[in-house]
Write an enzyme that holds these catalytic residues in place. Structure first.
Site, PDB file in Angstrom:
ATOM      1  N   HIS A 183       0.841  -1.198   0.000  1.00  0.00           N
ATOM      2  CA  HIS A 183       0.000   0.000   0.000  1.00  0.00           C
ATOM      3  C   HIS A 183       0.881   1.256   0.000  1.00  0.00           C
ATOM      4  CE1 HIS A 183      -3.978  -1.922   0.917  1.00  0.00           C
ATOM      5  NE2 HIS A 183      -3.132  -2.927   1.093  1.00  0.00           N
ATOM      6  N   ASP A 227      -6.153   5.819   1.348  1.00  0.00           N
ATOM      7  CA  ASP A 227      -6.128   4.403   0.978  1.00  0.00           C
ATOM      8  C   ASP A 227      -7.517   3.840   1.239  1.00  0.00           C
ATOM      9  OD1 ASP A 227      -5.714   1.589   1.079  1.00  0.00           O
ATOM     10  OD2 ASP A 227      -3.615   1.906   1.621  1.00  0.00           O
TER      11      ASP A 227
END
Ligand code: UDX
Length: 456
Positions: A20, A110
């Site tokens: 990520h 995110d």
């Protein structure tokens, strides 16, 4: 004295895992290269692993500041803690900049941290989700969340045919769906949660590019304010080189860097098999053993990333063998390795970043998916983009004979020429997408323009 013009400021919030941090950090750098001020917000314990000169890094808290998220008893507890503590510290961070010369204009979060949108709304700034999976995988999850597809997927439902996707068998679906529903329910719940209110965002960014998933790009456009902006692979940004980077600039483990490259330098072009299963998958001792003997059997030089706990699982006879043709290391600078002329095949778990990296750097792949979105990525690399051969499991494990056959097929077999041609084509298309005027570049520019002019 003339007052300097304020640059719009974007905070990019990442989940603290390697798969990520990499794309979100790269996205933040991309925005900075286009004239915005960009700040990456990440957990305290991941800050020291990130090195960059073009953007600021700010710590926020997930409630596990000293120990890291591995110390949380389970995923739901961790996500709850991050939501409660994180939204407060993120809010404080936005507030801190309020009276500075760079107040925050937009939060890109995110998508695993969907509470980011509430924080953005509370501060009256733009909110944008960033999806780290392929558009195909996202579309599938979204269709489940919206009730188009209900779980569990039963025997009578396969091959599963869903709008925008190719027909999927059980072994092609994200692992959370194909297993008895419940065995990974916390992951599935967290993932579905992120699709519950995507349409409320000002933008939804996907780390993919229109040429790669064109049908999906069009299908999703109707539902979310979607923009394909990838691949977020640093070495692709050739015309607007950011810090001259060939790597992301973030590593949660210490890479064996120069030693690997020096070793690769001694090998003939396209002769080395590179094996890596990313940052999260846990490989069984049986699987490690099968890979070890497959690599021996193929009889080509190999570079194998086996993280610390998996190292213990190497068969002793393999570790002790004197005619060792390969290197087994605990972590690499993967992009440098994939870009090296000596690498001829990438045996990958098909994490989405690794998949994009293999495509973008033009390396033929052998797909050995482990869990999560990886089976679906494996299906696409083999059957849609045609840049890989997928190794089939037998009793839950890819056997040495199967892996050997797949590696040979990709490197010297009947399909090797076609695979190499395809992957070269995708490399060029990926490069074009992020280069000036390319599809992803234009999508990023549209966003930057809104922030620069204040007109959406
Ligand atoms: C997993 C998923 O499968 C992925 O699709 C999802 O979006 C995030 O969670 P992960 O297992 O970490 O991710 O795999 P991947 O998405 O491939 O990311 C791993 C990253 O670590 C890649 O960017 C890769 O370049 C990097 N890496 C890996 C290294 O730098 N060195 C290594 O030795 C191995």
């Amino acid at each position: 004295m003339e007052k300097t013009k304020q640059r719009p400021h974007v905070i990019v919030l990442t989940y603290p895992a390697q798969g990520h941090i990499n794309p979100l950090l790269q996205f933040a750098k991309r925005l900075a290269s286009k004239g915005l001020k960009a700040t990456l917000a990440t957990t305290h314990y991941t800050v020291p692993s990130i090195h960059t000169k073009t953007i600021s890094i700010e710590p926020i808290s997930d409630g596990y500041d000293q120990s890291g998220y591995n110390q949380a008893p389970n995923l739901p507890t961790y996500l709850d803690s991050f939501k409660t503590v994180g939204s407060k510290t993120l809010s404080d961070l936005i507030f801190k900049y309020k009276d500075s010369d760079s107040p925050v204009t937009c939060l890109v979060y995110d998508s695993l941290l969907p509470w980011g949108l509430e924080v953005a709304k509370k501060h009256g700034i733009y909110g944008a989700a960033f999806l780290t999976n392929s558009a195909s995988v996202c579309s599938m999850y979204w269709q489940i969340e919206k009730g188009v597809l209900s779980l569990p997927v039963g025997d009578g439902m396969v091959p599963l045919v869903l709008p925008g996707l190719i027909p999927l068998g059980f072994c092609d679906m994200p692992s959370f769906l194909a297993q008895p529903v419940g065995s990974h329910s916390a992951y599935l719940e967290a993932i579905l949660d992120k699709f519950s209110c995507l349409e409320l965002n000002d933008w939804v960014f996907v780390n993919s590019f229109e040429e790669l998933e064109s049908e999906l790009a069009n299908a999703l456009l109707g539902h979310w304010p979607v923009e394909m902006v990838g691949p977020m692979v640093p070495s692709m940004f050739l015309d607007q080189q950011i810090e001259g980077d060939t790597n992301y600039g973030a590593s949660l483990w210490n890479p064996i860097g120069d030693q690997c490259l020096a070793w690769l330098d001694t090998k003939p072009p396209k002769s080395v098999v590179y094996v890596s299963f990313g940052s999260m998958a846990q490989i069984s001792a049986e699987q490690v053993e099968e890979i070890a003997w497959a690599l021996k059997g193929v009889n080509k030089p190999f570079l194998w990333v086996l993280k610390e706990p998996e190292h213990e699982k190497l068969p002793t006879e393999f570790s002790n063998s004197t005619d060792q043709t390969g290197l087994v290391i605990t972590w690499s600078n993967q992009l440098d390795v994939l870009a090296h002329r000596a690498v001829g095949c990438f045996v990958t778990h098909c994490g989405w970043n690794s998949t994009l990296e293999g495509l973008s750097l033009g390396v033929p792949m052998v797909a050995v998916p482990q869990w999560s979105d990886q089976p679906m990525n494996a299906k696409y690399v083999e059957e849609v983009w045609k840049v890989a051969v997928r190794a089939r499991k037998d009793g839950g494990v890819v056997r040495r004979e199967e892996l050997e056959v797949c590696i040979r097929e990709v490197m010297v077999g009947e399909r090797s020429d076609e695979i190499r041609r395809n992957v070269t084509m995708w490399r060029e298309l990926a490069k074009r997408a992020v280069s000036r005027g390319g599809s992803s570049d234009q999508n990023v520019n549209k966003f930057v323009q809104v922030l620069l002019t204040g007109e959406k």
